[in-house]
Design a protein around this motif. Structure first.
Motif, PDB file in Angstrom:
ATOM      1  N   ILE A  30     -19.363   4.373  56.085  1.00  0.00           N
ATOM      2  CA  ILE A  30     -18.996   4.742  54.725  1.00  0.00           C
ATOM      3  C   ILE A  30     -18.904   3.478  53.877  1.00  0.00           C
ATOM      4  O   ILE A  30     -18.179   2.538  54.220  1.00  0.00           O
ATOM      5  N   GLY A  31     -19.649   3.465  52.780  1.00  0.00           N
ATOM      6  CA  GLY A  31     -19.601   2.340  51.861  1.00  0.00           C
ATOM      7  C   GLY A  31     -18.790   2.689  50.624  1.00  0.00           C
ATOM      8  O   GLY A  31     -18.907   3.796  50.096  1.00  0.00           O
ATOM      9  N   ILE A  32     -17.971   1.739  50.171  1.00  0.00           N
ATOM     10  CA  ILE A  32     -17.269   1.889  48.904  1.00  0.00           C
ATOM     11  C   ILE A  32     -18.006   1.039  47.883  1.00  0.00           C
ATOM     12  O   ILE A  32     -18.064  -0.194  48.011  1.00  0.00           O
ATOM     13  N   ALA A  33     -18.614   1.701  46.900  1.00  0.00           N
ATOM     14  CA  ALA A  33     -19.417   1.005  45.903  1.00  0.00           C
ATOM     15  C   ALA A  33     -18.540   0.113  45.029  1.00  0.00           C
ATOM     16  O   ALA A  33     -17.309   0.220  45.029  1.00  0.00           O
ATOM     17  N   LEU A  46     -19.214   6.498  49.548  1.00  0.00           N
ATOM     18  CA  LEU A  46     -20.554   7.035  49.768  1.00  0.00           C
ATOM     19  C   LEU A  46     -20.898   7.003  51.248  1.00  0.00           C
ATOM     20  O   LEU A  46     -20.587   6.036  51.954  1.00  0.00           O
ATOM     21  N   LEU A  47     -21.523   8.060  51.715  1.00  0.00           N
ATOM     22  CA  LEU A  47     -22.033   8.091  53.087  1.00  0.00           C
ATOM     23  C   LEU A  47     -23.232   7.157  53.159  1.00  0.00           C
ATOM     24  O   LEU A  47     -24.213   7.335  52.428  1.00  0.00           O
ATOM     25  N   GLN A 105     -25.463   0.474  48.940  1.00  0.00           N
ATOM     26  CA  GLN A 105     -26.540   1.225  48.299  1.00  0.00           C
ATOM     27  C   GLN A 105     -26.011   2.569  47.823  1.00  0.00           C
ATOM     28  O   GLN A 105     -25.320   3.268  48.568  1.00  0.00           O
ATOM     29  N   GLU A 106     -26.348   2.941  46.601  1.00  0.00           N
ATOM     30  CA  GLU A 106     -25.799   4.167  46.004  1.00  0.00           C
ATOM     31  C   GLU A 106     -26.747   5.346  46.215  1.00  0.00           C
ATOM     32  O   GLU A 106     -27.044   6.105  45.294  1.00  0.00           O
ATOM     33  N   THR A 107     -27.211   5.490  47.449  1.00  0.00           N
ATOM     34  CA  THR A 107     -28.168   6.552  47.764  1.00  0.00           C
ATOM     35  C   THR A 107     -27.561   7.677  48.593  1.00  0.00           C
ATOM     36  O   THR A 107     -28.167   8.733  48.737  1.00  0.00           O
ATOM     37  N   GLY A 108     -26.384   7.473  49.156  1.00  0.00           N
ATOM     38  CA  GLY A 108     -25.784   8.481  50.028  1.00  0.00           C
ATOM     39  C   GLY A 108     -24.934   9.476  49.262  1.00  0.00           C
ATOM     40  O   GLY A 108     -24.643   9.321  48.072  1.00  0.00           O
TER      41      GLY A 108
END
Length: 362
Positions: free
Chosen positions: A41-44, A50-51, A69-72
């Protein structure tokens, strides 16, 4: 039985965003996928969860730092249940998370904020709790607690936002009384972000303004001659005392004047001599003080404690990191590796410690 679900969380809204991704990439590479179900899990940089997708990059490439990356799919974690949100669709429940591994640094991450969120959600997590994380992040409060525990601490001045704006000359006079040079740091940042060395009064104001780009609260420390010695401390299972690694010495080789961001995270800029070339009684003193610092803050999981060893034989506390740099080549994993705990074993042990403890007050 199903495998424990471990969410590896990285990124965040601070200047250590990229450092977090580098550590998470190392964790995701070695975590035992046969033993755990892993959810990255990424925190933008704007705070959205975001997954992480397969497109996510975790390493520095061609000098470019990685970002989330803001794709999930967007995520939420209410009451320990992951929920995914896609535009124009009904939210999808992804199920409960057994533990979170927050490979995160700096404000809105390592400072007790994500720990508090996870406590409220009733989710177990790797590392120190809310109070230890918050105190460990704020260098002024950290040194107050450490000094109260009887550890030797160098001289410093805290420059608060209001004082700097309204009574600058008094602040500058207090700093001058420390002597020159001084190191100027954001009070609540890590990875050597915003740090500079001021040789005199002429360069001091510039150094403070540079630190204030990261944090309105600034720490100015008297320079301490000597060698930089670091020690990792790892929580033991059950009620056993924490384990202190062999001490190591940081040697800057890239031409930098001190152990700055480039020296820490770019190739061939530093080396770690471990065990450090110290008299046996000094090495033992470092290990003893490292454990005392860990316990004074009430730390859990892993911490790295930094000291100066002076030409007169003193061991002086510098700082403690409750979530130290966590790539396989970072200092804390290297120190524990030299002490017999490999990086994959360290990742697994931290997860097992998190799974064994109960959420909430303890």
């Amino acid at each position: 039985m199903s495998k424990p679900r471990v969410a590896v969380v990285f990124g965040g809204r601070n200047s250590e965003h990229a450092v977090s991704l580098m550590g998470a990439g190392s964790v995701l590479e070695v975590i035992d996928h046969d033993k755990y179900e892993v959810i990255p899990i990424g925190i933008a940089q704007d705070g959205r969860w975001l997954l992480a997708s397969g497109e996510q990059r975790y390493a520095i490439e061609d000098g470019e730092l990685p970002v989330v990356q803001e794709t999930g799919a967007a995520l939420a974690l209410p009451s320990g249940e992951l929920v995914a949100f896609e535009a124009g669709t009904i939210p999808v429940e992804l199920g409960a998370v057994d533990a979170v591994f927050p490979v995160m640094h700096g404000p809105f991450a390592e400072d007790g904020t994500i720990q508090g969120l996870l406590e409220m959600a009733g989710v177990r997590y790797v590392g120190s709790g809310v109070l230890a994380s918050a105190v460990g992040m704020d260098k002024a409060f950290m040194k107050t607690v450490i000094a109260a525990a009887g550890l030797p601490v160098g001289k410093y001045v805290v420059v608060r936002d209001r004082d700097w704006r309204l009574d600058r000359q008094r602040v500058l006079k207090e700093v001058e009384e420390l002597g020159w040079p001084v190191f100027v740091k954001p009070a609540r940042a890590g990875s050597s972000q915003g740090i500079s060395k001021a040789q005199d009064a002429a360069s001091l104001e510039t150094a403070i303004e540079f630190a204030r780009e990261h944090d309105p609260k600034v720490m100015v420390e008297a320079a301490i001659p000597g060698r930089e010695i670091e020690c990792a401390v790892l929580q033991s299972p059950g009620d056993e005392p924490p384990i202190a690694s062999q001490p190591g010495e940081v040697i800057v080789e890239g031409g930098q004047e001190f152990f700055d961001f480039e020296a820490k995270y770019y190739p061939d800029q530093m080396r770690l001599d471990v065990p450090a070339d110290l008299p046996a009684e000094v090495a033992e003193r470092v290990r003893e003080l490292a454990v005392r610092a860990f316990e004074a803050l009430g730390c859990e999981g892993l911490s790295r404690v930094d000291f100066f060893y002076t030409p007169t034989g003193q061991v002086i506390f510098n700082e403690i990191n409750t979530m130290p740099g966590f790539t396989s080549l970072s200092v804390a994993p290297q120190l524990l590796g030299a002490s017999g705990i490999t990086y994959p074993e360290l990742v697994d042990r931290l997860i097992q410690l998190a799974l064994a403890r109960s959420p909430g007050l303890r």
